[in-house]
Design an enzyme around this catalytic site. Structure first.
Site, short mmCIF file in Angstrom:
data_model
loop_
_atom_site.label_atom_id
_atom_site.label_comp_id
_atom_site.label_asym_id
_atom_site.label_seq_id
_atom_site.Cartn_x
_atom_site.Cartn_y
_atom_site.Cartn_z
N VAL A 205 0.85 -1.19 0.00
CA VAL A 205 0.00 0.00 0.00
C VAL A 205 0.88 1.24 0.00
CG1 VAL A 205 -1.75 1.27 1.29
CG2 VAL A 205 -1.81 -1.23 1.24
N ASN A 223 -4.80 7.06 -2.90
CA ASN A 223 -5.35 8.28 -3.51
C ASN A 223 -6.65 8.71 -2.85
OD1 ASN A 223 -7.21 6.52 -4.55
ND2 ASN A 223 -6.75 6.95 -6.71
N ILE A 225 -9.42 7.18 -2.71
CA ILE A 225 -10.65 6.70 -3.38
C ILE A 225 -10.71 5.19 -3.16
CG2 ILE A 225 -11.83 6.46 -5.59
CD1 ILE A 225 -10.09 8.89 -6.52
N SER A 255 19.48 21.11 -5.06
CA SER A 255 18.78 22.04 -4.16
C SER A 255 17.76 22.91 -4.89
CB SER A 255 19.79 22.93 -3.44
OG SER A 255 20.64 23.55 -4.37
#
Ligand SMILES: *[C@@H]1O[C@H](CO)[C@@H](O)[C@H](O)[C@H]1NC(C)=O
Ligand SMILES: *[C@@H]1O[C@H](CO)[C@@H](O)[C@H](O)[C@H]1NC(C)=O
Ligand SMILES: *[C@@H]1O[C@H](CO)[C@@H](O)[C@H](O)[C@H]1NC(C)=O
Ligand SMILES: *[C@@H]1O[C@H](CO)[C@@H](O)[C@H](O)[C@H]1NC(C)=O
Ligand SMILES: *[C@@H]1O[C@H](CO)[C@@H](O)[C@H](O)[C@H]1NC(C)=O
Ligand SMILES: *[C@@H]1O[C@H](CO)[C@@H](O)[C@H](O)[C@H]1NC(C)=O
Length: 570
Positions: A205, A223, A225, A255
């Site tokens: 995950v 996400n 959903i 940087s």
């Protein structure tokens, strides 16, 4: 005093970070005292300026510094002030300037036959080493400790150095239980840098994962959903994201890509306040970088007094096109990174060719291959052949981690000659109170200590600047050559010159002055306005040259907002 110490350590990170490839370990490099000397002189300079601004004694200024600091920094600060305060005060009362006091602390010294490094104009009369000796002899106890003469050996400051060392030497999330390189914290390479993990107990995950079992129970790609629509019996992920073409974003950079930024208030005595230092811990834990607001991976607006300007990024545009891409960003950029070190740094990029969705990768190293603080600066630049090989090797490595259908953009180096052109007649924030200090004076001081972030560009020697730019142009050609000759298997690739010119043109078209998009403290990076513009220019390029790389608009975005609100935020 240590707030100022920290702020100056910060300033100097700009300085030694590029020199040492992002490692803080060699604190003290340079000549005539190097970093330690500069830290000491700038900190004491600030103390001096504070007493001017607030019309108070040096003692009060020292106390003010400590009291403004948050948490543990305040404690260490007091330790340092208890120890060194009386000594410093005595120096200032006798009319010694920071150069003298730092010489007396043995943090600065003159090397016979070499230029003497001074940040303040020298008063006439007795020489600096002699005044320094006098001050030292009045304080036998401090004198005893000065056998060591490394700033990180001083009481109080020692602890602060330790904190910084830990932060600056690690580029993976500190808290990451499942070792998938995504974490749940914000700083310390957490969600400021890479999308937040929504289950830190399972490596399967993480942001960018392919959907499994329609995410009907578990949100594999984080996400926001997941679950089932009870009305239709369809999984939300199927309903909202099936037809969309998922694409995450990652940047491999230095940087500039990490968005290095030291708040101006830390070096301008007029702007010292508790508010300016409220988020010190957070800012340091992000290595003085602001990836969460950068051109590539920016995803939040921050309303702190430390930073100003709009946030526009490639990530937020990918998200706007398709909310199914939520959290799929990775900022793999490290202060001071050059092409050789990148081969190691990029191992922290997380992508699985089978189980993750395609990625858009920006490879952008815009200066450190020509920038260093050595007096013989050309001998320490990456050669054309090394550059070509390093980029080639990086592209080969990408082929082993990127899912099919990914895309890579490489950029050339920036034209650093512009920095001097834009800033040379401006006053540095440090010099806005008391004795003025111009950018060229600051550059010369850092060069003298051999800790300049870039001797080749931050110099008043026009020949040197031109030669450095010529080498940068040659290295850009090497990046281009490697990019166009490499036969990639899993991604398509293109090269782009770093669009500094286009960014400036755009800013001027909007009514701005070019120098306004450069970081005021370091005079070396682009600031928040510059980042937003870089993202505009890159996005316009992608739309024009690579429209087939970009996902189409997901017609379900409004539905996603309705059902999942902010999708779990960041
Ligand atoms: C600074 O403080 C001194 C003594 O407290 C006072 O005499 C002087 O007027 C002050 N100067 C300013 C500019 O406020
Ligand atoms: C979405 O895709 C999955 C897997 O290809 C399929 O099983 C499912 O029927 C699709 N759902 C919709 C609503 O298109
Ligand atoms: C930041 O604020 C601006 C203006 O309010 C808004 O348009 C933008 O979407 C915000 N960006 C993010 C990443 O929240
Ligand atoms: C770099 O910028 C300077 C001006 O700042 C310009 O004179 C020079 O032609 C530029 N060089 C290249 C290679 O673009
Ligand atoms: C300027 O830099 C060039 C190239 O490194 C060097 O040859 C020259 O001596 C320098 N000029 C001065 C005045 O230092
Ligand atoms: C790369 O450089 C090699 C050697 O100079 C040259 O033969 C080749 O054509 C170049 N390739 C590209 C794509 O520029």
């Amino acid at each position: 005093m240590s707030k100022a110490i920290i702020s100056s350590i910060c300033l100097l990170l700009v300085v030694f970070v590029p020199v040492i490839d992002g490692r803080i370990a060699r604190l003290g490099d340079g000549a005539n005292g190097g970093v330690d000397c500069a830290v000491c002189s700038i900190v004491l300079g600030l103390v001096d300026k504070l007493s001017i601004v607030y019309n108070t004694s040096i003692v009060n200024s020292l106390e003010r510094l400590c009291s403004i600091l948050p948490g543990e920094y305040k404690v260490y600060c007091k330790v340092a002030v208890d120890f060194l305060g009386p000594y410093i005060v005595d120096g200032f009362i006798k009319g010694d300037n920071p150069d003298v006091i730092c010489h007396s602390l043995k943090l600065c010294h003159d090397t016979p036959g070499q230029p003497k490094c001074r940040i303040y104009p020298t008063n006439s009369g007795i020489s600096i080493p002699e005044r320094a000796k006098n001050l030292r002899e009045r304080h036998p106890l401090v004198n005893l400790l000065l056998m060591k003469s490394k700033i990180c050996d001083f009481p109080g400051i020692k602890e602060i150095c330790k904190i910084l060392e830990n932060v600056f030497n690690n580029h993976l999330p500190l808290v990451d239980l499942d070792h998938d390189k995504f974490g749940v914290e914000t700083t310390l390479r957490g969600s400021s840098w890479r999308g937040k993990d929504c289950d830190d107990a399972s490596a399967k995950v993480h942001p960018g994962a392919r959907v499994a079992n329609s995410d009907s129970i578990i949100d594999h790609n984080c996400n926001g959903i997941f679950g089932m629509d009870s009305a239709t019996g369809l999984a939300w992920e199927d309903k909202f994201c099936n037809d969309s073409q998922r694409l995450g974003i990652a940047v491999l950079g230095d940087s500039i890509s990490a968005h290095f930024h030291i708040p101006e208030q830390w070096l301008d005595a007029r702007e010292f306040s508790e508010a300016a230092f409220e988020h010190l811990g957070f800012i340091l834990e992000n290595e003085l970088d602001w990836p969460q607001m950068s051109a590539s991976t920016g995803h939040v607006n921050v309303s702190w007094p430390n930073i100003e300007g709009p946030v526009r990024s490639l990530y937020s545009r990918l998200f706007e096109l398709d909310h199914c891409n939520h959290r799929d960003y990775q900022n793999i950029a490290v202060n001071g990174a050059r092409s050789g070190a990148m081969l190691d740094i990029m191992k922290s990029l997380s992508r699985d060719p089978q189980n993750d969705v395609p990625l858009l990768v920006i490879y952008s190293l815009v200066g450190n291959d020509v920038c260093n603080g050595h007096p013989d600066t050309f001998d320490h630049m990456t050669t054309v052949e090394e550059m070509r090989q390093n980029v080639y090797n990086a592209l080969e490595r990408l082929d082993t981690v990127l899912p099919k259908g990914s895309h890579v953009v490489t950029t050339g180096l920036a034209n650093g000659s512009m920095l001097y052109d834009l800033l040379h007649n401006h006053i540095h924030p440090f010099g806005r109170v008391g004795v003025p200090l111009t950018y060229p004076q600051m550059y010369d001081y850092l060069s003298c200590l051999q800790i300049s972030p870039c001797n080749g560009w931050l110099t008043s020697n026009a020949t040197l600047r031109d030669l450095t730019t010529q080498h940068a142009v040659a290295l850009s050609a090497a990046v281009r050559n490697a990019s166009l000759s490499y036969q990639s298997r899993n991604y398509d690739i293109d090269y782009l010159d770093f669009p500094f010119d286009a960014v400036i043109q755009e800013w001027v078209a909007q009514g701005g002055q070019p120098w306004q998009i450069i970081e005021s403290v370091d005079g070396f990076h682009i600031n928040q306005y510059g980042h937003a513009l870089v993202s505009d220019v890159l996005w316009a390029w992608l739309q024009k040259e690579k429209p087939h790389w970009l996902p189409s608009v997901n017609p379900h975005n409004a539905d996603i907002e309705r059902v999942f609100k902010d999708q779990g935020g960041y």
